[in-house]
Each structure stands twice: as C-alpha cells, then as structure tokens.
Enzyme design. Sequence first.
Site, mmCIF file in Angstrom:
data_model
loop_
_atom_site.group_PDB
_atom_site.id
_atom_site.type_symbol
_atom_site.label_atom_id
_atom_site.label_comp_id
_atom_site.label_asym_id
_atom_site.label_seq_id
_atom_site.Cartn_x
_atom_site.Cartn_y
_atom_site.Cartn_z
ATOM 1 N N ARG A 134 11.332 -9.851 0.114
ATOM 2 C CA ARG A 134 12.725 -10.088 0.521
ATOM 3 C C ARG A 134 13.072 -11.566 0.619
ATOM 4 O O ARG A 134 14.239 -11.948 0.552
ATOM 5 C CB ARG A 134 12.972 -9.443 1.888
ATOM 6 C CG ARG A 134 12.980 -7.934 1.867
ATOM 7 C CD ARG A 134 12.950 -7.398 3.275
ATOM 8 N NE ARG A 134 11.825 -7.984 4.018
ATOM 9 C CZ ARG A 134 11.583 -7.771 5.289
ATOM 10 N NH1 ARG A 134 12.371 -7.004 5.994
ATOM 11 N NH2 ARG A 134 10.544 -8.328 5.884
ATOM 12 N N ASP B 209 -9.795 0.976 -1.966
ATOM 13 C CA ASP B 209 -10.691 0.700 -0.842
ATOM 14 C C ASP B 209 -11.585 -0.411 -1.353
ATOM 15 O O ASP B 209 -12.457 -0.180 -2.188
ATOM 16 C CB ASP B 209 -11.526 1.937 -0.479
ATOM 17 C CG ASP B 209 -12.411 1.665 0.736
ATOM 18 O OD1 ASP B 209 -12.843 0.513 0.908
ATOM 19 O OD2 ASP B 209 -12.668 2.595 1.516
ATOM 20 N N HIS B 210 -11.326 -1.635 -0.861
ATOM 21 C CA HIS B 210 -11.973 -2.775 -1.513
ATOM 22 C C HIS B 210 -13.498 -2.739 -1.383
ATOM 23 O O HIS B 210 -14.197 -3.395 -2.139
ATOM 24 C CB HIS B 210 -11.387 -4.107 -1.034
ATOM 25 C CG HIS B 210 -11.733 -4.461 0.369
ATOM 26 N ND1 HIS B 210 -11.003 -4.017 1.430
ATOM 27 C CD2 HIS B 210 -12.728 -5.202 0.880
ATOM 28 C CE1 HIS B 210 -11.542 -4.479 2.536
ATOM 29 N NE2 HIS B 210 -12.589 -5.193 2.245
ATOM 30 N N HIS C 289 -13.726 3.020 4.815
ATOM 31 C CA HIS C 289 -14.848 2.241 4.276
ATOM 32 C C HIS C 289 -16.211 2.900 4.525
ATOM 33 O O HIS C 289 -17.008 3.078 3.605
ATOM 34 C CB HIS C 289 -14.881 0.834 4.884
ATOM 35 C CG HIS C 289 -13.606 0.067 4.705
ATOM 36 N ND1 HIS C 289 -12.907 0.061 3.519
ATOM 37 C CD2 HIS C 289 -12.898 -0.712 5.539
ATOM 38 C CE1 HIS C 289 -11.834 -0.696 3.658
ATOM 39 N NE2 HIS C 289 -11.807 -1.172 4.875
HETATM 40 P P1 NAP Z 1 2.056 -9.239 5.514
HETATM 41 O O1 NAP Z 1 1.383 -10.561 5.509
HETATM 42 O O2 NAP Z 1 2.891 -8.848 6.693
HETATM 43 O O3 NAP Z 1 2.981 -9.199 4.205
HETATM 44 C C1 NAP Z 1 3.927 -8.194 3.989
HETATM 45 C C2 NAP Z 1 4.662 -8.483 2.693
HETATM 46 O O4 NAP Z 1 5.618 -7.464 2.477
HETATM 47 C C3 NAP Z 1 5.401 -9.796 2.685
HETATM 48 O O5 NAP Z 1 5.336 -10.348 1.386
HETATM 49 C C4 NAP Z 1 6.827 -9.375 3.004
HETATM 50 O O6 NAP Z 1 7.692 -10.356 2.501
HETATM 51 C C5 NAP Z 1 6.907 -8.067 2.257
HETATM 52 N N1 NAP Z 1 7.899 -7.140 2.785
HETATM 53 C C6 NAP Z 1 8.057 -6.719 4.064
HETATM 54 N N2 NAP Z 1 9.100 -5.869 4.156
HETATM 55 C C7 NAP Z 1 9.600 -5.734 2.899
HETATM 56 C C8 NAP Z 1 10.677 -5.000 2.340
HETATM 57 N N3 NAP Z 1 11.479 -4.216 3.095
HETATM 58 N N4 NAP Z 1 10.896 -5.093 1.019
HETATM 59 C C9 NAP Z 1 10.115 -5.876 0.239
HETATM 60 N N5 NAP Z 1 9.089 -6.598 0.706
HETATM 61 C C10 NAP Z 1 8.842 -6.536 2.023
HETATM 62 O O7 NAP Z 1 1.053 -8.032 5.276
HETATM 63 P P2 NAP Z 1 -0.383 -8.089 4.536
HETATM 64 O O8 NAP Z 1 -1.405 -8.481 5.535
HETATM 65 O O9 NAP Z 1 -0.262 -8.878 3.289
HETATM 66 O O10 NAP Z 1 -0.633 -6.539 4.235
HETATM 67 C C11 NAP Z 1 0.008 -5.853 3.185
HETATM 68 C C12 NAP Z 1 -0.598 -4.441 3.088
HETATM 69 O O11 NAP Z 1 -1.973 -4.549 2.804
HETATM 70 C C13 NAP Z 1 -0.510 -3.637 4.385
HETATM 71 O O12 NAP Z 1 -0.368 -2.258 4.059
HETATM 72 C C14 NAP Z 1 -1.868 -3.859 5.043
HETATM 73 O O13 NAP Z 1 -2.222 -2.801 5.896
HETATM 74 C C15 NAP Z 1 -2.745 -3.878 3.795
HETATM 75 N N6 NAP Z 1 -4.002 -4.628 3.984
HETATM 76 C C16 NAP Z 1 -3.994 -5.959 4.288
HETATM 77 C C17 NAP Z 1 -5.199 -6.639 4.416
HETATM 78 C C18 NAP Z 1 -5.242 -8.116 4.705
HETATM 79 O O14 NAP Z 1 -6.362 -8.668 4.711
HETATM 80 N N7 NAP Z 1 -4.135 -8.776 4.941
HETATM 81 C C19 NAP Z 1 -6.409 -5.956 4.240
HETATM 82 C C20 NAP Z 1 -6.388 -4.590 3.913
HETATM 83 C C21 NAP Z 1 -5.178 -3.945 3.784
HETATM 84 P P3 NAP Z 1 9.201 -10.545 3.031
HETATM 85 O O15 NAP Z 1 9.132 -10.577 4.521
HETATM 86 O O16 NAP Z 1 9.627 -11.815 2.388
HETATM 87 O O17 NAP Z 1 9.945 -9.384 2.518
#
Ligand code: NAP
Length: 485
Positions: free
Chosen positions: A51, A177-178, A240
């Site tokens: 966004r 699942d990495h 995992h």
């Molecule tokens: P994050 O840092 O909060 O990033 C979320 C992303 O989604 C941002 O780019 C945000 O950008 C975008 N977003 C949020 N609402 C949106 C909307 N309505 N439309 C379009 N884009 C939207 O989260 P993350 O840590 O990267 O995690 C992402 C996913 O991966 C989650 O399901 C999490 O459970 C999973 N995950 C993450 C990790 C990790 O290490 N981080 C590990 C395993 C799994 P804007 O706010 O600009 O829209």
Amino acid sequence: MVSRVIPVDPFDLVIFGGTGDLARRKILPGLFRRYCAGQMPEEARIVGAARSALSSEDYRALVAESVREVSGGRACEDGTLDGFLARLDYVRIDARGSDGWEDLAALMRPEMVRAFYFSVGPGLFGDLAERIHLHGMASELARIVVEKPFGHDLASARELNATLAAHFDEGQIYRIDHYLGKETVQNLMAIRFGNMLFEPLWNSQYVDHIQITVAETVGVGGRGEYYDTAGAMRDMVQNHLMQLLCLIAMEPPAKFDPDAVRDEKLKVIRALDPVEPHHIVRGQYLAQDGEHPGYREAVNDPRSRTESYIALKTHVSNWRWAGTPFYLRTGKRLVARSSVINVMFKDAPHSIFGQEAGRHANVLSIRLQPNEGITLQVTIKEPGPGGMRLVDVPLDMTFAEALGPDGEDPPDAYERLIMDVIRGNQTLFMRGDEVEAAWAWTDPIIAGWQSRGEVPKPYDSGSTGPGDADLLMKRDHRAWRGIKP
Ligand code: NAP
C-alpha cells in the site's frame, strides 16, 4: 565441489508485501543471490506490491538497501546489484481495495510463469487470491506462494484451503515451510533413501527414540501481539517440527515426486497418537538481567498463559515405529540457537568388553542450523595402552566444509524454494490435506490444556527450558542431548 546452477524459465514474480520484513530480509536478498549465481534468466521480472506510496525508483532504492544490509555489501561490488535492480518494479496496491490491480495485470506477460508470493498477514490471503482471479491473472501458468501461519486451527485451515481452492487448483498452491528448503532437510531424504546403510536400521528394532529440538535464543521481539495468540505449539510444532518428524518417520516413497512424498508424510501425521497430558511440558521464559523482558512483559499481558516453550512425547502408531517414542521440544530464549534431529540407536545387545567399558550407543545427529551438517557418533577404542577402553567419537560432515563451492554458503532455504515455485516443483511444499491433518492432531492437545486451565512453567532465559522437560525424559530413563550452538 562446485554446485551446478540450472537457470529457470523466465518468470514474473509478484511479491505482495514487498516492503515488509520477510520480503526485505529473506525473499529479495535470496533472489539477488540466485541472480548472482546465474539462475535467473534475463527476462525475469520481480514486482513488489504493497500500500505504501512508492515509485519503482523508490522501491529499487529500498531493495538495494536491504540487499546491502543482508549481504554485508559483499556481492554488490561489480555492478551486479544494478543488474538485479533493473528487473524490479513496484505497484501500489491494497489487497482489500480496487486500486492498482489493473496496473499489475498490465505488467503480467502472457505465456510466462507467474508467481504471486503472499508475504502479507494471513487475513489477506483470501482477498489476494480473489482479486488475482478477478483481474484475469490466474492463468494456468500462475501459482501462489502462501506463508505461515496457515490457519489457527483445523476449522480456519479448512476455510482457508476452501477459499484458495475457489480460485486456484491444488497444483498451483505452494504452502511454504522454509524448514523444508534447508539443505540438511533434503539431505535427510538423500541419506535415508540414497544409502543402503541406514534404512535397514530405521525402525523400532534398532532405534531407541528420536529427539527433535528447535531452540532459539531470541524472545518474541516485535511479534509479541501475534505470538501470544499462537504459542510454540501453533507457531513451531504444528508446522516445522511436524514436517521434520514426517521426513524422519515416513516410508520410502516410490519416487521423488511431489505427491508420492506428500502421501507418505500424510500417513505419518495420521498415524500420530494423541498426546497424553502428562507427556507435555509448557513453559514461559523469565526476564534476564533486567535487560531482556520476560515473556509476559514482552507480550504485555501479566496473566498470559501462552507457551514460549513446549516439550512433548508422541508415538507414530505403525509397524515401523511401534514402541519408539518421538520427543519434540522447541522454545524461545534458550541457551543456544540450535535445530537438530537426533536419532538415538539402541545399545548393542551384548557387550563383549564387560561392564567397565560402559554403555555406548550410536547417535545420528542431523543439524539444521546453525552449521548444517550430519554427525554419526560411533564407538571406538580409546587410543593408547592400558586395556580396552571405549570412547564415543563423531564422524562429522559439516556441509560448509564438505560441499561449499570454494567456501561459498549453500543457498538459503527461501532461495531454493522460490526457484522450486518457478520450476513448478511442489515436493518441498505442504499439501492442503497435510496441513489439515497436522491441525487435526494439534487441536485436541491445545483444547486439553485449555480445559484443564494449565499455566506454563516459568524457566530462566538462557537455560534449556523448564526442569519438568528433563523429568519427562528421566521418567523414561532417557535424557535430552545438550543444546549446543
Ligand atoms: P510485515 O513486515 O508486517 O509486512 C507486511 C507487508 O504487507 C508490508 O509490505 C505491508 O506494506 C503489506 N501490507 C499490509 N497490508 C496490506 C494490504 N492491505 N494490501 C497490500 N499490502 C499490505 O510482515 P512480515 O514479517 O514481512 O510477514 C509477512 C508474512 O510472512 C506474514 O504472514 C508472516 O506471518 C509471514 N512470516 C514472516 C516471517 C518473518 O521472518 N518476517 C517468517 C515466517 C513467516 P504496506 O503497509 O505498505 O501495505
């Protein structure tokens, strides 16, 4: 040994959540490494979508910063980063809105593999799938990559599967699942099914028990709000640890083909016994040195009953494993970061060396992180004169030393898995029925401790977890292997 890089077909990859933590720390730096390795064809294109109001130029600058940070500047010297950045675009999109979707659709090239990575909160998966379909992007060559958590329980996982199935075939859905992308995890299959040595011993006749440990030194950090709704069981065990258990316990598939492998994994999950209440230990970490907050403080709930640690004993009820317990444990703020599977073989049936030689048993340790590799503990004679004394020594294969091409790191799990998505190979991704079966096993365990009103046991940060986890083993005349970095 130099790894062989086989370029993939040209592709369009859209990363929804392309500005988020996962995209910046793992997905984009991983793609850059594949680019450097020559695996990404000239025509490949990556589109970030979120966004935030960014131009493609802003997005490239953001990605450049992340890649530099993660790679420590090493691989960015000779202009390669610029070549990678030239493949990037950005589209401003709201998963729940209508703006931006036509722009994205216009960027998609026909007759090319297109992958949509859902790197956003799970609440948006359904919205994304629906809009990709609605805007004509769900072609036969399209595939979606879905991050964990995949549901919160069986009902929500079923609902999510049904939502995705309304727009995509199962063959187009890649549930990531990495852990399955790790070199050692795949090597586990190579070791089991590529060698004559282990498979005949891989059963309850020769294996005393199996320990699977995934220990972290970090606390919940900034994920507190989410983590407190999940806990170690949902966040780690259901996915995992369960996947690792499946690969250890499954029967040899007829071939290394996605459905053949996943059919065998599914049979393992369905053969898991329910877990007895006294075979579960849950814990919560305490504060350390006034510097690191305890779990309850970190999640901002002084009465939280969510576990940051869990240890449990279970059985796989089938002919191969009847009578061999599987002990699983995982926790945060433990003494070391270490993910390891230990296959503990039985003692030799009779010691010809007498009682003073002590008890010795073989252990096959499969280290997932850090320091991926495999060690086989074997018993030998202690060198030197003075009789027949026995000692256990490791036969060690550390992949970085044994296989790394000129000291290069092996590909990260995300790199490998994304390339598998592009190739259309689902072997290392979870199928919908696997995920549901895992929840079907997990749900009653969680419901059990909730109905008993159990409170997790406190444990010291930097320890190996609550003392009760040691008792769980001691009652069976066994002990956990140490948690070593
Ligand atoms: P994050 O840092 O909060 O990033 C979320 C992303 O989604 C941002 O780019 C945000 O950008 C975008 N977003 C949020 N609402 C949106 C909307 N309505 N439309 C379009 N884009 C939207 O989260 P993350 O840590 O990267 O995690 C992402 C996913 O991966 C989650 O399901 C999490 O459970 C999973 N995950 C993450 C990790 C990790 O290490 N981080 C590990 C395993 C799994 P804007 O706010 O600009 O829209």
